[in-house]
Design a protein around this motif. Structure first.
Motif, PDB file in Angstrom:
ATOM      1  N   SER A  39       0.846  -1.192   0.000  1.00 30.53           N
ATOM      2  CA  SER A  39       0.000   0.000   0.000  1.00 30.53           C
ATOM      3  C   SER A  39       0.886   1.248   0.000  1.00 30.53           C
ATOM      4  O   SER A  39       1.797   1.365   0.821  1.00 30.53           O
ATOM      5  N   TYR A  40       0.618   2.174  -0.916  1.00 31.40           N
ATOM      6  CA  TYR A  40       1.459   3.361  -1.041  1.00 31.40           C
ATOM      7  C   TYR A  40       0.692   4.672  -0.902  1.00 31.40           C
ATOM      8  O   TYR A  40       1.287   5.714  -0.667  1.00 31.40           O
ATOM      9  N   GLY A  41      -0.628   4.656  -1.054  1.00 30.65           N
ATOM     10  CA  GLY A  41      -1.404   5.890  -1.048  1.00 30.65           C
ATOM     11  C   GLY A  41      -1.468   6.550   0.324  1.00 30.65           C
ATOM     12  O   GLY A  41      -1.829   5.914   1.308  1.00 30.65           O
ATOM     13  N   TYR A  42      -1.097   7.807   0.381  1.00 29.81           N
ATOM     14  CA  TYR A  42      -1.199   8.626   1.598  1.00 29.81           C
ATOM     15  C   TYR A  42      -0.464   7.992   2.777  1.00 29.81           C
ATOM     16  O   TYR A  42      -0.938   8.016   3.900  1.00 29.81           O
ATOM     17  N   ARG A  43       0.685   7.409   2.511  1.00 28.37           N
ATOM     18  CA  ARG A  43       1.475   6.770   3.548  1.00 28.37           C
ATOM     19  C   ARG A  43       2.750   7.575   3.773  1.00 28.37           C
ATOM     20  O   ARG A  43       3.389   8.020   2.816  1.00 28.37           O
ATOM     21  N   PRO A  44       3.151   7.732   5.032  1.00 26.33           N
ATOM     22  CA  PRO A  44       4.390   8.472   5.299  1.00 26.33           C
ATOM     23  C   PRO A  44       5.597   7.748   4.721  1.00 26.33           C
ATOM     24  O   PRO A  44       5.716   6.524   4.829  1.00 26.33           O
ATOM     25  N   GLY A  45       6.460   8.495   4.065  1.00 27.02           N
ATOM     26  CA  GLY A  45       7.672   7.922   3.499  1.00 27.02           C
ATOM     27  C   GLY A  45       7.453   7.114   2.233  1.00 27.02           C
ATOM     28  O   GLY A  45       8.356   6.421   1.783  1.00 27.02           O
ATOM     29  N   ARG A  46       6.255   7.185   1.642  1.00 28.06           N
ATOM     30  CA  ARG A  46       5.953   6.463   0.410  1.00 28.06           C
ATOM     31  C   ARG A  46       5.337   7.427  -0.585  1.00 28.06           C
ATOM     32  O   ARG A  46       4.617   8.335  -0.211  1.00 28.06           O
ATOM     33  N   SER A  47       5.603   7.195  -1.840  1.00 33.37           N
ATOM     34  CA  SER A  47       5.100   8.106  -2.871  1.00 33.37           C
ATOM     35  C   SER A  47       4.580   7.316  -4.067  1.00 33.37           C
ATOM     36  O   SER A  47       4.761   6.089  -4.146  1.00 33.37           O
ATOM     37  N   ALA A  48       3.988   8.022  -4.993  1.00 34.52           N
ATOM     38  CA  ALA A  48       3.534   7.394  -6.236  1.00 34.52           C
ATOM     39  C   ALA A  48       4.735   6.822  -6.988  1.00 34.52           C
ATOM     40  O   ALA A  48       4.641   5.748  -7.602  1.00 34.52           O
ATOM     41  N   HIS A  49       5.877   7.491  -6.922  1.00 33.89           N
ATOM     42  CA  HIS A  49       7.084   6.989  -7.578  1.00 33.89           C
ATOM     43  C   HIS A  49       7.518   5.647  -6.968  1.00 33.89           C
ATOM     44  O   HIS A  49       7.945   4.736  -7.689  1.00 33.89           O
ATOM     45  N   ASP A  50       7.400   5.524  -5.646  1.00 31.58           N
ATOM     46  CA  ASP A  50       7.725   4.255  -4.983  1.00 31.58           C
ATOM     47  C   ASP A  50       6.788   3.146  -5.453  1.00 31.58           C
ATOM     48  O   ASP A  50       7.218   2.009  -5.664  1.00 31.58           O
ATOM     49  N   ALA A  51       5.511   3.460  -5.615  1.00 30.26           N
ATOM     50  CA  ALA A  51       4.535   2.464  -6.067  1.00 30.26           C
ATOM     51  C   ALA A  51       4.863   1.999  -7.486  1.00 30.26           C
ATOM     52  O   ALA A  51       4.806   0.801  -7.780  1.00 30.26           O
ATOM     53  N   ILE A  52       5.225   2.937  -8.357  1.00 33.82           N
ATOM     54  CA  ILE A  52       5.574   2.579  -9.746  1.00 33.82           C
ATOM     55  C   ILE A  52       6.823   1.709  -9.758  1.00 33.82           C
ATOM     56  O   ILE A  52       6.886   0.700 -10.478  1.00 33.82           O
ATOM     57  N   GLN A  53       7.797   2.067  -8.950  1.00 32.22           N
ATOM     58  CA  GLN A  53       9.033   1.294  -8.876  1.00 32.22           C
ATOM     59  C   GLN A  53       8.750  -0.128  -8.373  1.00 32.22           C
ATOM     60  O   GLN A  53       9.266  -1.108  -8.927  1.00 32.22           O
ATOM     61  N   ALA A  54       7.913  -0.259  -7.350  1.00 28.04           N
ATOM     62  CA  ALA A  54       7.576  -1.578  -6.817  1.00 28.04           C
ATOM     63  C   ALA A  54       6.799  -2.388  -7.855  1.00 28.04           C
ATOM     64  O   ALA A  54       7.063  -3.589  -8.037  1.00 28.04           O
ATOM     65  N   ALA A  55       5.861  -1.772  -8.533  1.00 28.82           N
ATOM     66  CA  ALA A  55       5.071  -2.471  -9.542  1.00 28.82           C
ATOM     67  C   ALA A  55       5.941  -2.922 -10.707  1.00 28.82           C
ATOM     68  O   ALA A  55       5.768  -4.029 -11.235  1.00 28.82           O
ATOM     69  N   SER A  56       6.902  -2.112 -11.078  1.00 29.84           N
ATOM     70  CA  SER A  56       7.763  -2.475 -12.213  1.00 29.84           C
ATOM     71  C   SER A  56       8.635  -3.684 -11.883  1.00 29.84           C
ATOM     72  O   SER A  56       8.989  -4.460 -12.776  1.00 29.84           O
ATOM     73  N   ARG A  57       8.954  -3.898 -10.628  1.00 29.35           N
ATOM     74  CA  ARG A  57       9.726  -5.083 -10.233  1.00 29.35           C
ATOM     75  C   ARG A  57       8.926  -6.351 -10.510  1.00 29.35           C
ATOM     76  O   ARG A  57       9.489  -7.383 -10.884  1.00 29.35           O
ATOM     77  N   TYR A  58       7.607  -6.309 -10.318  1.00 30.41           N
ATOM     78  CA  TYR A  58       6.766  -7.483 -10.548  1.00 30.41           C
ATOM     79  C   TYR A  58       6.504  -7.691 -12.037  1.00 30.41           C
ATOM     80  O   TYR A  58       6.455  -8.814 -12.512  1.00 30.41           O
ATOM     81  N   VAL A  59       6.338  -6.601 -12.761  1.00 26.74           N
ATOM     82  CA  VAL A  59       6.010  -6.689 -14.187  1.00 26.74           C
ATOM     83  C   VAL A  59       7.225  -7.123 -14.996  1.00 26.74           C
ATOM     84  O   VAL A  59       7.113  -7.888 -15.955  1.00 26.74           O
ATOM     85  N   LEU A  60       8.396  -6.679 -14.595  1.00 24.69           N
ATOM     86  CA  LEU A  60       9.601  -6.969 -15.373  1.00 24.69           C
ATOM     87  C   LEU A  60      10.239  -8.308 -15.040  1.00 24.69           C
ATOM     88  O   LEU A  60      11.255  -8.664 -15.621  1.00 24.69           O
ATOM     89  N   LYS A  61       9.661  -9.069 -14.125  1.00 27.66           N
ATOM     90  CA  LYS A  61      10.231 -10.383 -13.779  1.00 27.66           C
ATOM     91  C   LYS A  61      10.050 -11.381 -14.865  1.00 27.66           C
ATOM     92  O   LYS A  61       9.181 -11.456 -15.599  1.00 27.66           O
TER      93      LYS A  61
END
Length: 98
Positions: free
Chosen positions: A76-98
């Motif tokens: 979960s990345y939405g409205y979380r301290p220390g997390r951003s939309a960029h972090d969510a994209i980076q995490a999602a790209s790790r799963y997609v690029l596997k």
């Protein structure tokens, strides 16, 4: 009342405010409406609470946030301290690029 005057106000009135908070009788003050311009034109209305209400909101947030943060998903990345939309994209790209 400005932020500078709040310290003295709190010294004089905090016991009464705390009592109302504990009994559930506290009523927040009026919200001040302020319009700010939007980038594409038009205006956005902000509601700004008074200083006392902001202090109370921040105190509640500091107590409750760690309790709820511990229960949130690591995905979960939405409205979380220390997390951003960029972090969510980076995490999602790790799963997609596997």
């Amino acid at each position: 009342m400005g932020v500078d005057a709040f310290a003295e106000h709190a010294r004089q009135h905090w016991s009464g405010v705390a009592g109302k908070l504990q009994t559930g009788d506290y009523q927040p003050g009026a919200i001040r409406g302020v319009s700010i311009p939007k980038a594409q034109g038009g205006e956005r209305l902000l509601g700004i609470p008074n200083v006392q209400d902001r202090v109370i909101q921040q105190a509640i947030s500091q107590v409750l946030s760690p309790i709820f943060e511990a229960q949130f998903s690591d995905h979960s990345y939405g409205y979380r301290p220390g997390r951003s939309a960029h972090d969510a994209i980076q995490a999602a790209s790790r799963y997609v690029l596997k």
